[in-house]
Design an enzyme around this catalytic site. Structure first.
Site, PDB file in Angstrom:
ATOM      1  N   ASP A   1       0.885  -1.143   0.000  1.00 55.24           N
ATOM      2  CA  ASP A   1       0.000   0.000   0.000  1.00 55.24           C
ATOM      3  C   ASP A   1       0.936   1.208   0.000  1.00 55.24           C
ATOM      4  OD1 ASP A   1      -2.376   1.559   0.505  1.00 55.24           O
ATOM      5  OD2 ASP A   1      -1.626   1.779   2.550  1.00 55.24           O
TER       6      ASP A   1
ATOM      7  N   ASP B   1      -1.097  -0.347   6.009  1.00 51.65           N
ATOM      8  CA  ASP B   1      -1.178   0.240   7.345  1.00 51.65           C
ATOM      9  C   ASP B   1      -2.547   0.013   7.974  1.00 51.65           C
ATOM     10  OD1 ASP B   1      -2.663   1.908   5.796  1.00 51.65           O
ATOM     11  OD2 ASP B   1      -1.732   3.766   6.476  1.00 51.65           O
TER      12      ASP B   1
HETATM   13  P1  ADP Z   1      -3.817   4.654  -0.100  1.00 50.71           P
HETATM   14  O1  ADP Z   1      -4.217   3.550  -0.984  1.00 50.71           O
HETATM   15  O2  ADP Z   1      -2.657   5.407  -0.701  1.00 50.71           O
HETATM   16  O3  ADP Z   1      -3.524   4.241   1.283  1.00 50.71           O
HETATM   17  P2  ADP Z   1      -6.550   5.566   0.483  1.00 50.71           P
HETATM   18  O4  ADP Z   1      -7.222   4.395  -0.134  1.00 50.71           O
HETATM   19  O5  ADP Z   1      -6.569   5.667   1.952  1.00 50.71           O
HETATM   20  O6  ADP Z   1      -5.031   5.704  -0.069  1.00 50.71           O
HETATM   21  O7  ADP Z   1      -7.182   6.901  -0.099  1.00 50.71           O
HETATM   22  C1  ADP Z   1      -7.224   7.119  -1.495  1.00 50.71           C
HETATM   23  C2  ADP Z   1      -7.495   8.538  -1.831  1.00 50.71           C
HETATM   24  O8  ADP Z   1      -8.788   8.902  -1.376  1.00 50.71           O
HETATM   25  C3  ADP Z   1      -6.567   9.518  -1.172  1.00 50.71           C
HETATM   26  O9  ADP Z   1      -5.384   9.704  -1.934  1.00 50.71           O
HETATM   27  C4  ADP Z   1      -7.424  10.781  -1.145  1.00 50.71           C
HETATM   28  O10 ADP Z   1      -7.372  11.437  -2.379  1.00 50.71           O
HETATM   29  C5  ADP Z   1      -8.810  10.234  -0.923  1.00 50.71           C
HETATM   30  N1  ADP Z   1      -9.195  10.260   0.480  1.00 50.71           N
HETATM   31  C6  ADP Z   1      -9.411   9.184   1.271  1.00 50.71           C
HETATM   32  N2  ADP Z   1      -9.757   9.546   2.493  1.00 50.71           N
HETATM   33  C7  ADP Z   1      -9.733  10.896   2.522  1.00 50.71           C
HETATM   34  C8  ADP Z   1      -9.978  11.881   3.525  1.00 50.71           C
HETATM   35  N3  ADP Z   1     -10.276  11.529   4.779  1.00 50.71           N
HETATM   36  N4  ADP Z   1      -9.865  13.173   3.186  1.00 50.71           N
HETATM   37  C9  ADP Z   1      -9.543  13.520   1.941  1.00 50.71           C
HETATM   38  N5  ADP Z   1      -9.286  12.656   0.969  1.00 50.71           N
HETATM   39  C10 ADP Z   1      -9.389  11.365   1.223  1.00 50.71           C
HETATM   40 MG    MG Z   2      -3.582   3.373   3.158  1.00 53.93          MG
END
Ligand code: ADP
Ligand code: MG
Length: 637
Positions: free
Chosen positions: A337, A530
């Protein structure tokens, strides 16, 4: 040494001295010239025999009663009683052998129980993180109380040299913490008022007042201890194999021994016209029984896994069972991730691009909307906002995984998130030219601008990926919900070979399934995340590895392996620990089976006698156990 072991040692010494004395007496006096001399010496030899072997005979009898006949106690009982009977019938006065077999067998058992006990103690000492008390201030006095009794939100006092008993936030004070029991890292971590601290760390300098944020049973320490204590209940395939093997093997050996005792003499009389030599063949069969005792395997293999899990725990890698250790050794694909795994997960606000509202207001609305979320982006924006957020102004919070958040702030509909979220809500938004993760903000359906944030790659990520490749990982893959540009840049920098971006949590699972289908059957896929927005993938992967036991609870629950200090370098370490452990397990299997088969063949042809047999048995066991204990040492991996 504990009481039981001391008692055994005394028995061994007594039996040893008695048999030496008897041996001398038989050398000096020819008992065959005395009436019933053979019987007298036989009865005398029974004394050391029972001193050393009574518990084994008892266990063998119990096994027969419970219809679980075939175990090593049975093997030893039959072999020694057989040897005594042959000597009695042949009037050889040679009873030392049976006593010696019991004696060496017990020496082996003693050594093994000592080694196992020692390594267990070693591991629990290494994992010595259980706090005994918490200091609480009551009416001006400091009192020691059971950590179990401390309620959430209490203030506890931790003095220099004490363990932090419960997770919490520093209310007052400044210090550095020794986190090595949890993370395996020796460099102390500086902490200040307002920082979150984890139970199990040792306070090195100042007095800390900590406001507890969890109950003791929910704190990191309790969770880790639970985990370690339950780890041995999840058996690996090798362990299951060995216990099944022993179930078939021991009876098979007993029947073969019976055949060896009966068939050759009958063949000799019936077809070869030779004397049957019953004594000789029965003796060979008994030797066969002694050699074949499977204890080296039955003991050393679980011990190897136990020591491997302990060694890994000491290095800050928690493995929830030997089955995962075994799988980890076969890892060929590592899927990452991005946020919080290879990057810090601490975003910096690079720019606020606004059109209607003031910059400050835009940030305020965003911070308010994000205030209930634990996502790294939310925490970073709240941090950038800097002021205390009044959560009472926020209602109806809806977190849309992988997209963002919708909430009512001061009766206004606020939507903050990525382009996906804006599209979902049918809102127009403007692209940003800056490289970075973009958080768009819309209020009451009107686009108000965006905040550009960026994350830093962890300093050890690049090295971690390089190390993985150097220990034979075929492919590294990154899955992320972030924008393509950001994802590609990170993957490029880290030399990760495949990237999939802009994925929702369910897309991540789908992608993972695809990769799982493509890979070879024997290859294992590990996913490292994570736990935020990727718990489903953690569960779906062959081995789920979570970063950050220091933070996310979801991760500890869903993962099979936890890297305590968020350091991706621990990944290659964990794999190397597992490989070393499996190598030792196989060494022991081949070594024990090899030596035993050789001795069995020698025994069948009458070349190996019972002395050689017992040395082979105890010797192999001792070497296998010492080898198994090597898995505990993982420092230089
Ligand atoms: P990753 O796969 O990198 O861990 P996530 O799946 O947690 O990322 O989130 C993907 C995308 O969704 C983030 O890059 C962001 O653009 C958006 N996002 C998710 N949660 C939030 C939040 N709480 N506030 C703003 N944007 C969010
Ligand atoms: Mg993540």
């Amino acid at each position: 040494m504990n009481k039981k072991q001391k008692k055994m040692l005394i028995r061994i010494i007594i039996a040893f001295i008695l048999s030496i004395m008897l041996k001398l007496i038989t050398k000096l006096v020819d008992f065959n010239t005395i009436t019933a001399g053979n019987y007298i010496i036989f009865v005398l030899y029974l004394i050391p025999y029972f001193v050393i072997g009574y518990d084994i005979l008892k266990k063998a009898l119990k096994g027969i009663k419970n219809r679980q006949v075939f175990d090593e106690n049975f093997l030893m009982a039959v072999a020694t009683i057989g040897a005594l009977s042959i000597a009695l019938i042949e009037k050889s006065t040679e009873y030392t052998e049976a006593v010696a077999v019991m004696l060496f067998y017990q020496i082996g058992e003693l050594f093994q129980s000592y080694a196992v006990g020692k390594s267990r103690k070693n591991i629990s000492e290494l994992m010595d993180i259980r706090p005994d008390y918490a200091n609480i201030e009551q009416n001006g006095n400091i009192e020691r109380v059971d950590p179990d009794k401390v309620e959430i939100g209490s203030i506890i006092l931790v003095k220099p040299g004490e363990k932090i008993p419960i997770d919490g936030v520093i209310d007052e004070g400044k210090s550095s913490l020794d986190t090595s029991a949890l993370t395996g890292e020796s460099v102390p971590r500086g902490v200040n008022t307002g920082d979150e601290v984890t139970s199990g760390c040792i306070n090195l300098e100042g007095i800390l007042k900590i406001r507890t944020s969890k109950e003791f049973c929910e704190s990191t320490v309790s969770k880790i201890l639970d985990l370690v204590e339950n780890a041995s209940s999840r058996k690996s395939k090798s362990e299951n194999f060995i216990s099944r093997f022993a179930k078939i093997y021991t009876p098979a050996v007993c029947y073969s021994a019976l055949a060896l005792a009966v068939i050759p003499p009958i063949v000799r009389i019936a077809f070869m016209n030779l004397p049957p030599l019953w004594g000789e063949w029965i003796y060979r069969a008994l030797t066969f029984l002694v050699i074949s005792c499977p204890c080296a395997l039955v003991i050393s293999i679980p011990l190897s896994f136990f020591a491997g899990i302990g060694g890994a725990g000491n290095a800050g890698v928690l493995i929830k069972g030997s089955n995962y250790l075994e799988e980890l050794a076969k890892t060929k694909y590592v899927v990452f991730d991005k946020t919080g795994t290879v990057t810090e997960g601490v975003f910096e606000v690079d720019g606020v691009h606004h059109n209607v509202l003031e910059k400050k207001e835009l940030l305020e609305y965003t911070a308010l909307a994000e205030s209930f979320s634990t996502h790294p982006i939310s925490r970073s924006i709240i941090m950038a906002y800097g002021k205390k957020v009044n959560q009472k102004r926020v209602k109806n919070v809806q977190e849309i995984s992988g997209c963002g958040i919708i909430a009512k702030v001061d009766k206004k509909e606020v939507a903050v998130g990525n382009a996906k979220l804006m599209k979902k809500l049918g809102l127009n938004y403007s692209e940003c030219h800056n490289v970075g993760t973009v958080v768009h903000v819309a209020i009451n359906g009107e686009y108000h601008g965006h905040i550009v944030i960026s994350d830093k790659i962890k300093p050890s990520s690049k090295e971690a990926i390089r190390k993985l490749k150097s220990i034979g990982i075929k492919q590294t893959i990154m899955l992320t919900g972030d924008k393509k540009e950001v994802a590609d840049a990170v993957a490029d920098e880290l030399e990760i070979s495949e990237v999939y971006s802009e994925l929702l949590p369910e897309d991540k699972v789908e992608k993972l399934e695809e990769i799982l289908k493509k890979k070879n059957k024997g290859d294992v896929l590990a996913f490292v995340g994570d736990g935020i927005n990727d718990a489903p993938v953690l569960t779906r992967a062959d081995v789920g590895i979570a970063m950050g036991a220091m933070g996310s609870d979801a991760a500890i629950e869903a993962a099979d392996i936890v890297l305590m200090d968020d350091n991706p370098l621990k990944l290659s370490k964990a794999i190397r620990i597992s490989k070393k452990c499996m190598r030792i397990v196989y060494e022991n299997i081949y070594f024990a089976i090899g030596i035993k088969s050789a001795c069995l063949i020698l025994g069948m042809f009458g070349i190996a006698n019972m002395w050689i047999a017992i040395f082979a048995d105890v010797g192999v066991m001792v070497i296998a156990v010492i080898n198994a204990i090597r898995t505990l040492f993982v420092k230089n991996l």
